[in-house]
Design a protein around this motif. Structure first.
Motif, PDB file in Angstrom:
ATOM      1  N   MET A 265       0.846  -1.185   0.000  1.00 28.67           N
ATOM      2  CA  MET A 265       0.000   0.000   0.000  1.00 28.67           C
ATOM      3  C   MET A 265       0.882   1.235   0.000  1.00 28.67           C
ATOM      4  SD  MET A 265      -2.936  -1.184   2.717  1.00 28.67           S
ATOM      5  CE  MET A 265      -1.830  -1.151   4.111  1.00 28.67           C
ATOM      6  N   ASN A 266       0.817   1.988  -1.070  1.00 27.81           N
ATOM      7  CA  ASN A 266       1.590   3.227  -1.208  1.00 27.81           C
ATOM      8  C   ASN A 266       0.660   4.428  -1.212  1.00 27.81           C
ATOM      9  OD1 ASN A 266       3.935   1.641  -1.514  1.00 27.81           O
ATOM     10  ND2 ASN A 266       3.686   1.568  -3.733  1.00 27.81           N
ATOM     11  N   SER A 267       1.245   5.585  -0.987  1.00 22.61           N
ATOM     12  CA  SER A 267       0.487   6.846  -1.005  1.00 22.61           C
ATOM     13  C   SER A 267      -0.794   6.727  -0.179  1.00 22.61           C
ATOM     14  CB  SER A 267       0.136   7.226  -2.454  1.00 22.61           C
ATOM     15  OG  SER A 267       1.303   7.347  -3.239  1.00 22.61           O
ATOM     16  N   LEU A 268      -0.646   6.255   1.029  1.00 22.23           N
ATOM     17  CA  LEU A 268      -1.808   6.019   1.881  1.00 22.23           C
ATOM     18  C   LEU A 268      -2.528   7.316   2.214  1.00 22.23           C
ATOM     19  CD1 LEU A 268      -0.313   3.213   4.074  1.00 22.23           C
ATOM     20  CD2 LEU A 268      -2.494   3.055   2.847  1.00 22.23           C
ATOM     21  N   LYS A 269      -3.842   7.198   2.330  1.00 26.41           N
ATOM     22  CA  LYS A 269      -4.706   8.324   2.632  1.00 26.41           C
ATOM     23  C   LYS A 269      -5.460   8.035   3.931  1.00 26.41           C
ATOM     24  CE  LYS A 269      -5.562   9.037  -2.317  1.00 26.41           C
ATOM     25  NZ  LYS A 269      -6.622   9.128  -3.368  1.00 26.41           N
ATOM     26  N   PRO A 270      -5.911   9.081   4.623  1.00 30.59           N
ATOM     27  CA  PRO A 270      -6.696   8.838   5.850  1.00 30.59           C
ATOM     28  C   PRO A 270      -7.909   7.952   5.601  1.00 30.59           C
ATOM     29  CG  PRO A 270      -6.000  11.119   5.766  1.00 30.59           C
ATOM     30  CD  PRO A 270      -5.597  10.502   4.445  1.00 30.59           C
ATOM     31  N   GLU A 271      -8.505   8.032   4.425  1.00 33.35           N
ATOM     32  CA  GLU A 271      -9.676   7.206   4.124  1.00 33.35           C
ATOM     33  C   GLU A 271      -9.339   5.723   3.925  1.00 33.35           C
ATOM     34  OE1 GLU A 271      -8.741  10.043   2.583  1.00 33.35           O
ATOM     35  OE2 GLU A 271      -9.217   9.957   0.424  1.00 33.35           O
ATOM     36  N   ASP A 272      -8.051   5.380   3.920  1.00 38.96           N
ATOM     37  CA  ASP A 272      -7.651   3.972   3.882  1.00 38.96           C
ATOM     38  C   ASP A 272      -7.655   3.346   5.283  1.00 38.96           C
ATOM     39  OD1 ASP A 272      -5.216   4.920   1.451  1.00 38.96           O
ATOM     40  OD2 ASP A 272      -7.111   3.867   1.066  1.00 38.96           O
ATOM     41  N   THR A 273      -7.878   4.157   6.292  1.00 42.81           N
ATOM     42  CA  THR A 273      -7.916   3.656   7.663  1.00 42.81           C
ATOM     43  C   THR A 273      -9.022   2.615   7.817  1.00 42.81           C
ATOM     44  OG1 THR A 273      -7.007   5.674   8.620  1.00 42.81           O
ATOM     45  CG2 THR A 273      -8.338   4.269  10.073  1.00 42.81           C
ATOM     46  N   ALA A 274      -8.645   1.418   8.269  1.00 37.98           N
ATOM     47  CA  ALA A 274      -9.593   0.321   8.388  1.00 37.98           C
ATOM     48  C   ALA A 274      -8.884  -0.898   8.975  1.00 37.98           C
ATOM     49  CB  ALA A 274     -10.166  -0.060   7.022  1.00 37.98           C
ATOM     50  N   VAL A 275      -9.669  -1.890   9.327  1.00 30.93           N
ATOM     51  CA  VAL A 275      -9.118  -3.214   9.604  1.00 30.93           C
ATOM     52  C   VAL A 275      -9.088  -3.965   8.279  1.00 30.93           C
ATOM     53  CG1 VAL A 275      -9.396  -5.389  10.834  1.00 30.93           C
ATOM     54  CG2 VAL A 275     -10.010  -3.223  11.949  1.00 30.93           C
ATOM     55  N   TYR A 276      -7.930  -4.498   7.939  1.00 27.18           N
ATOM     56  CA  TYR A 276      -7.754  -5.200   6.678  1.00 27.18           C
ATOM     57  C   TYR A 276      -7.761  -6.707   6.922  1.00 27.18           C
ATOM     58  CZ  TYR A 276      -6.796  -0.910   4.175  1.00 27.18           C
ATOM     59  OH  TYR A 276      -6.917   0.325   3.587  1.00 27.18           O
ATOM     60  N   TYR A 277      -8.555  -7.396   6.119  1.00 26.17           N
ATOM     61  CA  TYR A 277      -8.701  -8.837   6.232  1.00 26.17           C
ATOM     62  C   TYR A 277      -8.266  -9.525   4.939  1.00 26.17           C
ATOM     63  CZ  TYR A 277     -11.960  -7.613  10.012  1.00 26.17           C
ATOM     64  OH  TYR A 277     -12.540  -7.098  11.147  1.00 26.17           O
ATOM     65  N   CYS A 278      -7.548 -10.633   5.076  1.00 24.85           N
ATOM     66  CA  CYS A 278      -7.324 -11.468   3.912  1.00 24.85           C
ATOM     67  C   CYS A 278      -8.337 -12.607   3.934  1.00 24.85           C
ATOM     68  CB  CYS A 278      -5.904 -11.998   3.846  1.00 24.85           C
ATOM     69  SG  CYS A 278      -5.436 -13.142   5.154  1.00 24.85           S
ATOM     70  N   ALA A 279      -8.630 -13.128   2.760  1.00 26.95           N
ATOM     71  CA  ALA A 279      -9.650 -14.155   2.625  1.00 26.95           C
ATOM     72  C   ALA A 279      -9.276 -15.117   1.506  1.00 26.95           C
ATOM     73  CB  ALA A 279     -11.003 -13.521   2.342  1.00 26.95           C
ATOM     74  N   ALA A 280      -9.737 -16.361   1.620  1.00 27.61           N
ATOM     75  CA  ALA A 280      -9.403 -17.413   0.662  1.00 27.61           C
ATOM     76  C   ALA A 280     -10.670 -18.048   0.096  1.00 27.61           C
ATOM     77  CB  ALA A 280      -8.554 -18.487   1.339  1.00 27.61           C
ATOM     78  N   ASP A 281     -10.636 -18.300  -1.204  1.00 27.18           N
ATOM     79  CA  ASP A 281     -11.774 -18.873  -1.942  1.00 27.18           C
ATOM     80  C   ASP A 281     -11.265 -20.024  -2.803  1.00 27.18           C
ATOM     81  OD1 ASP A 281     -13.640 -17.683  -4.843  1.00 27.18           O
ATOM     82  OD2 ASP A 281     -14.050 -19.370  -3.497  1.00 27.18           O
ATOM     83  N   TRP A 282     -11.701 -21.258  -2.504  1.00 24.44           N
ATOM     84  CA  TRP A 282     -11.280 -22.407  -3.308  1.00 24.44           C
ATOM     85  C   TRP A 282     -11.795 -22.241  -4.724  1.00 24.44           C
ATOM     86  CZ3 TRP A 282     -12.844 -26.189  -6.534  1.00 24.44           C
ATOM     87  CH2 TRP A 282     -11.967 -27.257  -6.720  1.00 24.44           C
TER      88      TRP A 282
END
Length: 127
Positions: A83-100
């Motif tokens: 994640m580059n050039s981060l902005k205040p609106e990128d503030t969040a909890v980030y989750y990874c997820a997997a799909d077979w």
């Protein structure tokens, strides 16, 4: 059963960069398309980006195009989000997820398609 563990979140200033990692275990990593979602305070979880099993296909939501890069290292069973050039609106909890996935070159944008989820990592961007 696939276990996913995110890391790399933190507090940064606007314009700075972070790299998130998602370590997968308990399954065959190459059988899964992967994605990053995020949830900001008071908002619903939203799709950010996805990558196919092979890594050859990727998709980004408009708000992060040109700033975020998803990648995967299938030898290390690890998913990344640069994640580059981060902005205040990128503030969040980030989750990874997997799909077979049967196909090696497809992915879904739908939250409901993803079976396995990590616990999330907090990203806070100050202005």
């Amino acid at each position: 059963q696939v276990q996913l563990v995110e890391s790399g979140g933190g507090l940064v200033q606007a314009g700075e960069s972070l790299r998130l990692s998602c370590a997968a275990s308990g399954g065959t990593f190459t059988n899964y398309a992967m994605a990053w979602f995020r949830q900001a305070p008071g908002k619903e979880r939203e799709f950010v980006t996805a990558i196919s099993r092979s890594g050859g296909g990727t998709y980004y939501t408009d708000s992060v195009k040109g700033r975020f890069t998803i990648s995967r290292d299938n030898a290390k069973n690890t998913l990344y989000l640069q994640m580059n050039s981060l902005k205040p609106e990128d503030t969040a909890v980030y989750y990874c997820a997997a799909d077979w996935r049967h196909s090696s070159d497809t992915y879904s944008l739908r939250e409901g398609a993803y079976t396995y989820w990590g616990q999330g990592t907090q990203v806070t961007v100050s202005s």
